[in-house]
Design an enzyme around this catalytic site. Sequence first.
Site, PDB file in Angstrom:
ATOM      1  N   GLU A 218       0.886  -1.173   0.000  1.00  9.32           N
ATOM      2  CA  GLU A 218       0.000   0.000   0.000  1.00  9.32           C
ATOM      3  C   GLU A 218       0.916   1.213   0.000  1.00  9.32           C
ATOM      4  O   GLU A 218       1.427   1.609   1.047  1.00  9.32           O
ATOM      5  CB  GLU A 218      -0.905  -0.016   1.250  1.00  9.32           C
ATOM      6  CG  GLU A 218      -1.819  -1.228   1.352  1.00  9.32           C
ATOM      7  CD  GLU A 218      -3.051  -1.128   0.463  1.00  9.32           C
ATOM      8  OE1 GLU A 218      -3.315  -0.035  -0.090  1.00  9.32           O
ATOM      9  OE2 GLU A 218      -3.751  -2.139   0.304  1.00  9.32           O
TER      10      GLU A 218
HETATM   11  P1  NAD Z   1       8.138   4.677   5.139  1.00 14.74           P
HETATM   12  O1  NAD Z   1       8.208   3.904   3.878  1.00 14.74           O
HETATM   13  O2  NAD Z   1       9.264   5.570   5.478  1.00 14.74           O
HETATM   14  O3  NAD Z   1       7.963   3.719   6.401  1.00 14.74           O
HETATM   15  C1  NAD Z   1       6.930   2.749   6.525  1.00 14.74           C
HETATM   16  C2  NAD Z   1       7.393   1.602   7.415  1.00 14.74           C
HETATM   17  O4  NAD Z   1       8.505   0.991   6.796  1.00 14.74           O
HETATM   18  C3  NAD Z   1       7.850   1.997   8.824  1.00 14.74           C
HETATM   19  O5  NAD Z   1       7.298   1.095   9.754  1.00 14.74           O
HETATM   20  C4  NAD Z   1       9.342   1.823   8.778  1.00 14.74           C
HETATM   21  O6  NAD Z   1       9.869   1.380  10.019  1.00 14.74           O
HETATM   22  C5  NAD Z   1       9.507   0.728   7.760  1.00 14.74           C
HETATM   23  N1  NAD Z   1      10.817   0.694   7.100  1.00 14.74           N
HETATM   24  C6  NAD Z   1      11.758   1.648   7.021  1.00 14.74           C
HETATM   25  N2  NAD Z   1      12.849   1.194   6.347  1.00 14.74           N
HETATM   26  C7  NAD Z   1      12.573  -0.077   5.997  1.00 14.74           C
HETATM   27  C8  NAD Z   1      13.298  -1.088   5.286  1.00 14.74           C
HETATM   28  N3  NAD Z   1      14.518  -0.891   4.799  1.00 14.74           N
HETATM   29  N4  NAD Z   1      12.691  -2.280   5.105  1.00 14.74           N
HETATM   30  C9  NAD Z   1      11.474  -2.506   5.577  1.00 14.74           C
HETATM   31  N5  NAD Z   1      10.742  -1.591   6.244  1.00 14.74           N
HETATM   32  C10 NAD Z   1      11.286  -0.393   6.454  1.00 14.74           C
HETATM   33  O7  NAD Z   1       6.775   5.472   5.050  1.00 14.74           O
HETATM   34  P2  NAD Z   1       6.252   6.583   6.037  1.00 14.74           P
HETATM   35  O8  NAD Z   1       7.088   7.814   5.892  1.00 14.74           O
HETATM   36  O9  NAD Z   1       6.052   6.023   7.385  1.00 14.74           O
HETATM   37  O10 NAD Z   1       4.802   6.866   5.413  1.00 14.74           O
HETATM   38  C11 NAD Z   1       4.590   7.770   4.383  1.00 14.74           C
HETATM   39  C12 NAD Z   1       4.404   7.073   3.062  1.00 14.74           C
HETATM   40  O11 NAD Z   1       3.436   6.049   3.202  1.00 14.74           O
HETATM   41  C13 NAD Z   1       3.862   7.979   1.968  1.00 14.74           C
HETATM   42  O12 NAD Z   1       4.523   7.696   0.768  1.00 14.74           O
HETATM   43  C14 NAD Z   1       2.396   7.579   1.864  1.00 14.74           C
HETATM   44  O13 NAD Z   1       1.791   7.836   0.628  1.00 14.74           O
HETATM   45  C15 NAD Z   1       2.458   6.129   2.173  1.00 14.74           C
HETATM   46  N6  NAD Z   1       1.184   5.664   2.677  1.00 14.74           N
HETATM   47  C16 NAD Z   1       0.418   4.829   1.916  1.00 14.74           C
HETATM   48  C17 NAD Z   1      -0.816   4.417   2.380  1.00 14.74           C
HETATM   49  C18 NAD Z   1      -1.685   3.490   1.594  1.00 14.74           C
HETATM   50  O14 NAD Z   1      -2.598   2.934   2.192  1.00 14.74           O
HETATM   51  N7  NAD Z   1      -1.465   3.312   0.304  1.00 14.74           N
HETATM   52  C19 NAD Z   1      -1.263   4.855   3.618  1.00 14.74           C
HETATM   53  C20 NAD Z   1      -0.461   5.693   4.364  1.00 14.74           C
HETATM   54  C21 NAD Z   1       0.776   6.090   3.891  1.00 14.74           C
END
Ligand code: NAD
Length: 476
Positions: A218
């Site tokens: 997502e």
């Molecule tokens: P992010 O990708 O930075 O982090 C999301 C999760 O990934 C966190 O729990 C983090 O700990 C983990 N993570 C970080 N590095 C990782 C790695 N190397 N391997 C695996 N996991 C890792 O995202 P964010 O800044 O928390 O959220 C914002 C983003 O999320 C935006 O791009 C937004 O559009 C997207 N988003 C999408 C939805 C959806 O339902 N499509 C909903 C909310 C947010």
Amino acid sequence: MADNKTIEMQDVLRKQRSAHTQMRPEPMDLRKDRIKRAMRLLTEHSEDLCKVMSADFGNRSPHQSMITDIAGTVNFGKYCLKKMDGWSKPSKRSVQFPLGLLGAKAEVRYEPKGVVGILSPWNFPVNLTFGPLMQIFAAGNRAMIKPSEFTEKTSLLMEELVEEYFTPDECAVFTGGPEVAAAFSELPFDHLVFTGSTATGRKVMEAASKNLVPVTLELGGKSPVFMGESADFAKAGERVALGKMMNAGQICLAPDYLYVPESKQDEAIHGVWQGTANMYPTMLENEDYASLVSDRHFDRLQDMVADARDKGAEVIEVNPGNEDFGSSNARKMPLTILKGVTDDMKAMQEEIFGPVLPVKTYSRIEEAIDYVNENDRPLGLYYFGEDSDERKQVLSKTISGGVTVNDVIFHVSMEDLPFGGVGPSGMGSYHGVEGFREFSHARSVYTQPKIDVAKLGGFKPPYGAATEKAVKTMMK
Ligand code: NAD
């Protein structure tokens, strides 16, 4: 540090899988009980959860948190409870003639996959953890969760509460930074749901591929708003403002940029300005208006605006109370509209994820359609207008995860519609029956009749006349 955590996570995964295997098939009542416990956890601790979310953000309205993270998720649990008996019924399938007459049967059974991992982001930290969890439980799975390090207090509270309401072999939370997240994404789950950025999504899919773990991603993207000539610009502006300003624009489905007819640009901007001013006459001391989650995020958005200004955009701050944002350290930012944007600006290259709104103009709607098609497939797409031919054209000529017509974001709140992206905005979906199926294994079960079907069909050597007849019938 991450090593101990990794061992602990591997251990819990083994225990969850073993408990799941031993207890298969688990009764529907147990699945329902898990959903009810998750709903109770949210209900009984709603105030605490809203408080920690506000502390993590700097400020976030408890009213907003109740709607978006608590009530919205509890309601989704209710929806799952209502639908799951129907979802889990096997689906009868047809068999080729004349096998049915001979007593052959075929069906698909939707069976639990086992242990599902959930990696969740910070922007709706409770909803995007417990939302998927409801459907993971509905489908009869167990779950391991790694919430975001950016909303640390919320993650720690979720860890504590899950320990209180669930046994570790049903559901367990692991907190920590990106190293823990990376180790988590390498675990050999039966399925992994990741909600977050496209860049991290790529890493997660790569890690999951080592164990061929199926993923639901997502992700984010730049969700465009098409405003047609026939739009009611005042109403559209108000709706865009609500969608853009909620959670200070930190929403995956937030309207990322507007595409408006050249002749209506000022009217469209005025609509958004007025809509924002009506809801947020002031912002700095206004509890309804959220802060940006971190200094890094705040600086990224300031830099995005400066970059647009340097490259020639007109910057319009919607600051109806004439407040001095510069001397505040509340990490609050007014809605900042960018007029005259070009493709070389960061605001048109990155997902915005904050209160910045670029406006592009078109002389023919086809230009806007082409632009969207030349860029990454977005998560959401919005059309405002009363011209049904134009609406059809916009919807049929573009691709996006989902669509809301005459508003923004709302399609995600329809529980019966699948929610997910396409291409760089994600893969797979949850919500609706599709979510239940995403977390289930569709197992085909065929029952052969007593009669020797292979011989009858000519599939059994020695080949001869029956074989030739069967081939002819199949090719006719
Ligand atoms: P992010 O990708 O930075 O982090 C999301 C999760 O990934 C966190 O729990 C983090 O700990 C983990 N993570 C970080 N590095 C990782 C790695 N190397 N391997 C695996 N996991 C890792 O995202 P964010 O800044 O928390 O959220 C914002 C983003 O999320 C935006 O791009 C937004 O559009 C997207 N988003 C999408 C939805 C959806 O339902 N499509 C909903 C909310 C947010």
